[in-house]
Design a protein around this motif. Structure first.
Motif, PDB file in Angstrom:
ATOM      1  N   ASP A  53       0.845  -1.186   0.000  1.00 46.92           N
ATOM      2  CA  ASP A  53       0.000   0.000   0.000  1.00 46.92           C
ATOM      3  C   ASP A  53       0.885   1.242   0.000  1.00 46.92           C
ATOM      4  OD1 ASP A  53      -2.253  -1.547   0.074  1.00 46.92           O
ATOM      5  OD2 ASP A  53      -2.511  -1.404   2.236  1.00 46.92           O
ATOM      6  N   PHE A  54       0.459   2.278  -0.701  1.00 49.29           N
ATOM      7  CA  PHE A  54       1.241   3.507  -0.729  1.00 49.29           C
ATOM      8  C   PHE A  54       0.343   4.697  -1.015  1.00 49.29           C
ATOM      9  CE2 PHE A  54       1.178   1.982  -5.109  1.00 49.29           C
ATOM     10  CZ  PHE A  54       0.966   3.125  -5.858  1.00 49.29           C
ATOM     11  N   GLY A  55       0.818   5.873  -0.654  1.00 52.64           N
ATOM     12  CA  GLY A  55       0.185   7.121  -1.017  1.00 52.64           C
ATOM     13  C   GLY A  55       1.105   7.902  -1.936  1.00 52.64           C
ATOM     14  N   VAL A  56       0.573   8.909  -2.592  1.00 51.59           N
ATOM     15  CA  VAL A  56       1.332   9.732  -3.521  1.00 51.59           C
ATOM     16  C   VAL A  56       1.225  11.196  -3.090  1.00 51.59           C
ATOM     17  CG1 VAL A  56       1.584  10.495  -5.916  1.00 51.59           C
ATOM     18  CG2 VAL A  56       0.903   8.133  -5.429  1.00 51.59           C
ATOM     19  N   VAL A  57       2.366  11.869  -3.030  1.00 48.64           N
ATOM     20  CA  VAL A  57       2.404  13.306  -2.736  1.00 48.64           C
ATOM     21  C   VAL A  57       3.129  13.980  -3.894  1.00 48.64           C
ATOM     22  CG1 VAL A  57       3.057  15.115  -1.114  1.00 48.64           C
ATOM     23  CG2 VAL A  57       2.537  12.802  -0.266  1.00 48.64           C
ATOM     24  N   ILE A  58       2.483  14.951  -4.530  1.00 44.06           N
ATOM     25  CA  ILE A  58       3.076  15.693  -5.636  1.00 44.06           C
ATOM     26  C   ILE A  58       3.225  17.146  -5.217  1.00 44.06           C
ATOM     27  CG2 ILE A  58       2.867  16.376  -8.052  1.00 44.06           C
ATOM     28  CD1 ILE A  58       1.009  13.995  -8.483  1.00 44.06           C
ATOM     29  N   SER A  59       4.416  17.683  -5.424  1.00 45.85           N
ATOM     30  CA  SER A  59       4.662  19.103  -5.169  1.00 45.85           C
ATOM     31  C   SER A  59       5.002  19.770  -6.498  1.00 45.85           C
ATOM     32  CB  SER A  59       5.806  19.298  -4.172  1.00 45.85           C
ATOM     33  OG  SER A  59       6.037  20.669  -3.942  1.00 45.85           O
ATOM     34  N   ASP A  60       4.154  20.702  -6.930  1.00 46.03           N
ATOM     35  CA  ASP A  60       4.281  21.316  -8.248  1.00 46.03           C
ATOM     36  C   ASP A  60       4.783  22.748  -8.126  1.00 46.03           C
ATOM     37  OD1 ASP A  60       3.151  22.929 -10.663  1.00 46.03           O
ATOM     38  OD2 ASP A  60       3.045  20.837 -11.298  1.00 46.03           O
ATOM     39  N   GLN A  61       5.752  23.090  -8.987  1.00 50.92           N
ATOM     40  CA  GLN A  61       6.297  24.443  -9.028  1.00 50.92           C
ATOM     41  C   GLN A  61       6.140  25.082 -10.405  1.00 50.92           C
ATOM     42  OE1 GLN A  61      10.347  23.703  -7.468  1.00 50.92           O
ATOM     43  NE2 GLN A  61       9.691  24.707  -5.583  1.00 50.92           N
ATOM     44  N   SER A  62       5.177  24.601 -11.182  1.00 53.71           N
ATOM     45  CA  SER A  62       4.935  25.195 -12.496  1.00 53.71           C
ATOM     46  C   SER A  62       4.488  26.644 -12.327  1.00 53.71           C
ATOM     47  CB  SER A  62       3.857  24.410 -13.244  1.00 53.71           C
ATOM     48  OG  SER A  62       4.213  23.043 -13.357  1.00 53.71           O
ATOM     49  N   PRO A  63       5.019  27.552 -13.141  1.00 49.67           N
ATOM     50  CA  PRO A  63       4.612  28.960 -13.008  1.00 49.67           C
ATOM     51  C   PRO A  63       3.163  29.203 -13.391  1.00 49.67           C
ATOM     52  CG  PRO A  63       6.041  28.645 -14.914  1.00 49.67           C
ATOM     53  CD  PRO A  63       6.050  27.354 -14.156  1.00 49.67           C
ATOM     54  N   THR A  88      -2.052  13.414  -2.414  1.00 48.61           N
ATOM     55  CA  THR A  88      -1.942  14.771  -1.874  1.00 48.61           C
ATOM     56  C   THR A  88      -1.289  15.649  -2.924  1.00 48.61           C
ATOM     57  OG1 THR A  88      -1.677  13.925   0.382  1.00 48.61           O
ATOM     58  CG2 THR A  88      -1.009  16.198  -0.018  1.00 48.61           C
ATOM     59  N   LEU A  89      -1.929  16.774  -3.261  1.00 54.34           N
ATOM     60  CA  LEU A  89      -1.430  17.691  -4.274  1.00 54.34           C
ATOM     61  C   LEU A  89      -1.051  19.009  -3.610  1.00 54.34           C
ATOM     62  CD1 LEU A  89      -4.122  17.039  -7.041  1.00 54.34           C
ATOM     63  CD2 LEU A  89      -1.895  15.915  -6.753  1.00 54.34           C
ATOM     64  N   LEU A  90       0.213  19.408  -3.792  1.00 54.19           N
ATOM     65  CA  LEU A  90       0.745  20.610  -3.152  1.00 54.19           C
ATOM     66  C   LEU A  90       1.287  21.573  -4.203  1.00 54.19           C
ATOM     67  CD1 LEU A  90       2.907  18.840  -0.397  1.00 54.19           C
ATOM     68  CD2 LEU A  90       0.565  19.688  -0.133  1.00 54.19           C
ATOM     69  N   ARG A  91       1.137  22.860  -3.934  1.00 52.95           N
ATOM     70  CA  ARG A  91       1.800  23.891  -4.728  1.00 52.95           C
ATOM     71  C   ARG A  91       2.920  24.481  -3.872  1.00 52.95           C
ATOM     72  NH1 ARG A  91       1.778  25.163  -9.844  1.00 52.95           N
ATOM     73  NH2 ARG A  91       0.648  27.127  -9.989  1.00 52.95           N
ATOM     74  N   LEU A 105       8.476  18.310   0.258  1.00 53.59           N
ATOM     75  CA  LEU A 105       7.827  17.003   0.144  1.00 53.59           C
ATOM     76  C   LEU A 105       8.054  16.170   1.399  1.00 53.59           C
ATOM     77  CD1 LEU A 105       8.706  16.243  -3.572  1.00 53.59           C
ATOM     78  CD2 LEU A 105       6.392  16.107  -2.626  1.00 53.59           C
ATOM     79  N   LEU A 106       9.284  16.176   1.898  1.00 52.27           N
ATOM     80  CA  LEU A 106       9.603  15.390   3.090  1.00 52.27           C
ATOM     81  C   LEU A 106       8.802  15.884   4.291  1.00 52.27           C
ATOM     82  CD1 LEU A 106      11.344  13.125   4.274  1.00 52.27           C
ATOM     83  CD2 LEU A 106      13.164  14.818   4.634  1.00 52.27           C
ATOM     84  N   ASP A 107       8.632  17.195   4.408  1.00 56.07           N
ATOM     85  CA  ASP A 107       7.855  17.763   5.511  1.00 56.07           C
ATOM     86  C   ASP A 107       6.391  17.340   5.445  1.00 56.07           C
ATOM     87  OD1 ASP A 107      10.072  19.077   6.519  1.00 56.07           O
ATOM     88  OD2 ASP A 107       9.604  20.982   5.548  1.00 56.07           O
ATOM     89  N   ALA A 108       5.905  17.061   4.234  1.00 55.27           N
ATOM     90  CA  ALA A 108       4.500  16.677   4.065  1.00 55.27           C
ATOM     91  C   ALA A 108       4.271  15.192   4.302  1.00 55.27           C
ATOM     92  CB  ALA A 108       4.021  17.048   2.659  1.00 55.27           C
TER      93      ALA A 108
END
Length: 306
Positions: A53-63, A88-91, A105-108
């Motif tokens: 089992d796993f979760g996914v965290v994405i951190s996006d820096q697109s302008p 989890t979706l992060l900007r 990402l690690l902090d999340a």
């Protein structure tokens, strides 16, 4: 539980209630910026994984619009949610360099294990299970799967493979620095060298061996507690935004205390798209280890005079 199959997708609401990070054994952490097509392929590879089992965290820096808004990426996220994978979706703006993005990402994350997976890597089905099992068996700080450029399958490079050395016992802590013997392993991960080395081992499908590395890029599974104990990527404020080698710096710290290894065969495929990191004017590993070791020497000198 394993991923929900298509016959069960319609029974829920596309993922149900989010699972707390502390209850997940593994989270996949993906940094991205302006790579819609590549991110879609990376997510498709994750959707083909069964266990664990796993979760996914994405951190996006697109302008502009985030990469996950592209229809192909959005479709793969819906598949993952329908399978029961928490997403989890992060900007993370403004962009302050790769090390800050990885620390964000690690902090999340809150799981026992974290897989830093670049946004241009496709994983062979069953890769997550193999990596998690290998790390559990080795009990070291990280296990990495070096990415393969399959356009190089016909390009054998025996000279670059001369430093290949399997771990024959337990994975032990190592010190890696430029100019020292362990650093000379870096060409192992060029082109398709790992694909050729894996074929030469003639292993049974689903099995693996661990080998000694200088570092591993793009697909690295960490014991989160051990990574945090070594500082993670918290050194990011000491770096200019234009840098590379932040993953090398973090891995060298973990390797010195807990050890690290590469996994062969590697089912991690590099999509071979042009890099989006244009400014690589600072080498984070060289810069950080020079500063860190100077501080350590100064600290030890103060202690010796107290």
């Amino acid at each position: 539980m394993s991923r929900a199959w298509s016959g069960a997708w319609g029974a829920g609401t596309g993922g149900g209630d989010p699972v707390p990070a502390s209850r997940l054994h593994l989270q996949v952490l993906i940094p991205t910026r302006g790579r819609e097509a590549e991110l879609s392929v990376t997510l498709a590879g994750l959707a083909a994984q069964d266990e664990p089992d796993f979760g996914v965290v994405i951190s996006d820096q697109s302008p502009g619009e985030p990469s996950w808004a592209h229809p192909a990426a959005a479709a793969m996220l819906r598949v993952l949610k329908a399978q029961g994978r928490p997403v989890t979706l992060l900007r993370n703006l403004p962009a302050r360099g790769l090390a800050q993005q990885r620390q964000h990402l690690l902090d999340a994350a809150g799981s026992a294990l974290v897989l830093f997976l670049d946004n241009d890597v496709w994983l062979e089905p069953d890769m997550l299970r193999r990596m998690v099992n290998a790390l559990a068996e080795a009990e070291c700080g990280f296990v990495g799967a070096a990415v393969q450029g399959l356009s190089y399958l016909a390009d054998r490079r025996p000279l670059e493979q001369q430093t290949f050395e399997l771990w024959t016992g337990s994975v032990e802590p190592e010190r890696i620095r430029r100019g020292e013997p362990g650093f000379e392993r870096w060409p192992l991960h060029n082109a398709a060298n790992l694909a050729h080395l894996g074929a030469d081992l003639s292993l049974e499908p689903g099995s693996w061996r661990l080998y000694k590395v200088a570092w591993v890029g793009a697909c690295v599974l960490f014991d989160r507690r051990k990574l945090l104990d070594c500082g993670g990527f918290s050194f990011w404020p000491d770096l200019p935004p234009g840098h590379s080698g932040e993953d090398v710096a973090a891995q060298w710290r973990v390797m010195e205390k807990y050890g690290g290894a590469g996994l062969v065969p590697s089912g991690a495929v590099h999509l071979e798209s042009p890099t989006t990191v244009q400014d690589r004017s600072a080498d984070a590993a060289e810069l950080m280890f020079g500063q860190w070791e100077a501080r350590q020497d100064a600290h030890q000198s103060r202690e010796s005079h107290e």
